[in-house]
Enzyme design. Structure first.
Site, PDB file in Angstrom:
ATOM      1  N   ASP A  91      27.945  36.959  28.947  1.00 22.42           N
ATOM      2  CA  ASP A  91      28.150  35.605  29.110  1.00 22.42           C
ATOM      3  C   ASP A  91      29.206  35.104  28.211  1.00 22.42           C
ATOM      4  O   ASP A  91      29.306  35.344  27.193  1.00 22.42           O
ATOM      5  CB  ASP A  91      26.841  35.030  28.468  1.00 22.42           C
TER       6      ASP A  91
ATOM      7  N   HIS B  95      22.863  44.113  31.999  1.00 28.13           N
ATOM      8  CA  HIS B  95      22.708  42.969  31.682  1.00 28.13           C
ATOM      9  C   HIS B  95      22.491  42.792  30.179  1.00 28.13           C
ATOM     10  O   HIS B  95      21.701  43.194  29.308  1.00 28.13           O
ATOM     11  CB  HIS B  95      21.000  42.434  32.034  1.00 28.13           C
ATOM     12  N   ARG B  96      23.724  42.072  29.662  1.00 32.23           N
ATOM     13  CA  ARG B  96      24.025  42.022  28.213  1.00 32.23           C
ATOM     14  C   ARG B  96      24.267  43.495  27.561  1.00 32.23           C
ATOM     15  O   ARG B  96      23.848  43.515  26.443  1.00 32.23           O
ATOM     16  CB  ARG B  96      23.347  41.061  27.597  1.00 32.23           C
TER      17      ARG B  96
ATOM     18  N   GLU C 148      30.291  35.951  33.273  1.00 33.06           N
ATOM     19  CA  GLU C 148      29.352  34.738  33.484  1.00 33.06           C
ATOM     20  C   GLU C 148      30.061  33.648  32.646  1.00 33.06           C
ATOM     21  O   GLU C 148      30.138  33.615  31.645  1.00 33.06           O
ATOM     22  CB  GLU C 148      27.981  34.621  33.374  1.00 33.06           C
TER      23      GLU C 148
ATOM     24  N   HIS D 221      24.732  35.085  25.068  1.00 26.84           N
ATOM     25  CA  HIS D 221      23.745  34.126  25.951  1.00 26.84           C
ATOM     26  C   HIS D 221      23.798  32.865  25.674  1.00 26.84           C
ATOM     27  O   HIS D 221      23.634  32.018  26.627  1.00 26.84           O
ATOM     28  CB  HIS D 221      22.772  34.940  26.290  1.00 26.84           C
TER      29      HIS D 221
ATOM     30  N   GLN E  75      30.783  35.105  37.975  1.00 24.45           N
ATOM     31  CA  GLN E  75      29.269  34.664  38.172  1.00 24.45           C
ATOM     32  C   GLN E  75      29.332  33.247  37.489  1.00 24.45           C
ATOM     33  O   GLN E  75      29.772  33.106  36.375  1.00 24.45           O
ATOM     34  CB  GLN E  75      28.420  35.649  37.715  1.00 24.45           C
TER      35      GLN E  75
ATOM     36  N   GLU F  61      27.662  43.402  31.906  1.00 21.64           N
ATOM     37  CA  GLU F  61      27.733  41.972  31.803  1.00 21.64           C
ATOM     38  C   GLU F  61      27.632  41.359  30.860  1.00 21.64           C
ATOM     39  O   GLU F  61      27.060  41.772  29.921  1.00 21.64           O
ATOM     40  CB  GLU F  61      26.107  41.532  32.781  1.00 21.64           C
TER      41      GLU F  61
END
Length: 389
Positions: free
Chosen positions: A83, A54-55, A174, A96, A226, A81
């Protein structure tokens, strides 16, 4: 360290599955009759369970920065991952928040624009910001001199990291606040196609490199898309029907309805407040699963409760329980994978895995990998030191 990700070189059987998937209108249709989520993951080339950084490794390094992604890659995570947002001059970047104050020194560099969204800055302006020093201040026990002055990353720079090293993780992307970036789904498709991450040439071995039989293509699961936003899911499906997609789940206004509850107390943390929220009904939850399935998603990404969420770090990532046993069962009944966010503690990883969760967004890939008997060959300190951080 050998690659543990099935997106690398696949068997002839996997090639046949991949070819069959790419010939169908959507991945969702092809997997509709899968007898288990494990078979669905295998058919799409998605690890089971998938460890999604995550990030990056955002516990040990500033989120969405170069050391965070290098750490996640070299530790053995299955996916990096990020954003996705777009600069004023059209570059795709990983960040993010839709503003810059939390993780950069924008107030010092551009004081008149400190509250402006990312979309109002050019890439050159963003590259003037320090995206690492805040971490040293927030988490002095994990601070490193090399984190000072880190830069915001472009999608191109993260792709380069994913393609390097001996572990070749996939990208889990994402679309962040996509209403601020009209057409970003098309931009992403064009970028991934241009760099052969999707499309007929995706991941094919260069001429002369052979596994002894034929050139072997990567599986569709090399990239997963996502979004929390239904319109963006539809746009992603229109642009990239054969790329796996996850609809992220949230509880509250505009998302899955929740039961009425007492307002958040003055001394109540966000994590404690989220923990007592309940989904209004199974039917409400099921409607979101049906929407995901009907609009091309191969899975959903529900929020979770971190059982220990009192720490300065952990409380940021503990939310409403949208991955209760009945919820996971219902998702699997819809033939949807479940990739839960954000799970950092061994006990929680084990609990949600026992419930049937197929993949985990985690800020602590080392913890997740150890929990699933994939302990990294190197330590966090050794990796960061090797990269002069």
């Amino acid at each position: 360290m050998p690659s543990r990700h099935p997106i690398a070189r696949t068997s002839l059987l996997a090639m046949a599955i991949t070819a069959a998937l790419s010939a169908t209108p959507t991945l969702a249709d092809e997997t509709r009759d899968a007898s288990s989520s494990a078979q669905t993951s295998a058919a799409l080339g998605i690890p089971d369970p998938a460890v999604i950084a995550h990030r990056g490794d955002s516990f040990n390094a500033p989120e969405s920065t170069r050391p965070a992604y290098l750490l996640a890659r070299d530790l053995g995570a299955d996916y990096l991952e990020l954003d996705l947002q777009r600069t004023r001059d059209g570059h795709l970047v990983a960040l993010h928040d839709n503003t810059l104050q939390r993780t950069t020194n924008v107030a010092e560099v551009f004081p008149a624009r400190a509250d402006a969204p990312v979309s109002q800055f050019t890439l050159a302006e963003l590259k003037q910001l320090d995206a690492g020093s805040w971490f040293n201040t927030a988490y002095p026990d994990r601070a490193r001199p090399g984190f000072k002055g880190l830069k915001i990353m472009t999608l191109d720079e993260i792709r380069d990291i994913a393609e390097g090293g001996s572990n070749h993780p996939g990208l889990y992307i994402e679309t962040k606040v996509p209403t601020l970036f009209p057409g970003i789904e098309k931009d992403l498709k064009q970028y991934l196609q241009a760099h052969d991450w999707i499309g007929p040439q995706a991941g094919t071995q260069p001429a002369g490199e052979s596994n002894g039989a034929v050139n072997v293509a990567y599986t569709p699961g090399r990239v997963i898309l996502q979004t929390f936003e239904k319109p963006s899911l539809e746009a992603l499906q229109q642009q990239m029907p054969n790329v796996p997609k996850i609809l992220l789940l949230w509880g509250g206004e505009g998302s899955i309805p929740l039961e009425q509850s007492a307002p958040q107390g003055a001394d109540e943390t966000d994590a404690d407040y989220y923990a007592r929220q309940k989904v209004a009904s199974k039917a409400d939850y099921g409607e979101w699963l049906s929407y995901a399935k009907d609009h091309g998603a191969i899975g959903v990404g529900p929020s979770t409760i971190q059982s220990e969420h009192d720490g300065d770090f952990s409380r940021q990532f503990s939310y409403s329980e949208l991955a209760a046993p009945w919820m996971i069962d219902m998702a699997h009944e819809h033939h949807l994978l479940v990739h839960a966010y954000t799970v950092d503690q061994p006990a929680d990883l084990e609990t949600y895995r026992q419930r049937g969760v197929d993949g985990f967004f985690t800020n602590r890939p080392t913890v997740a990998l150890k929990t699933f008997d994939r302990a990294p060959d190197q330590s966090v300190n050794d990796i960061l030191t090797a990269y002069d951080y």
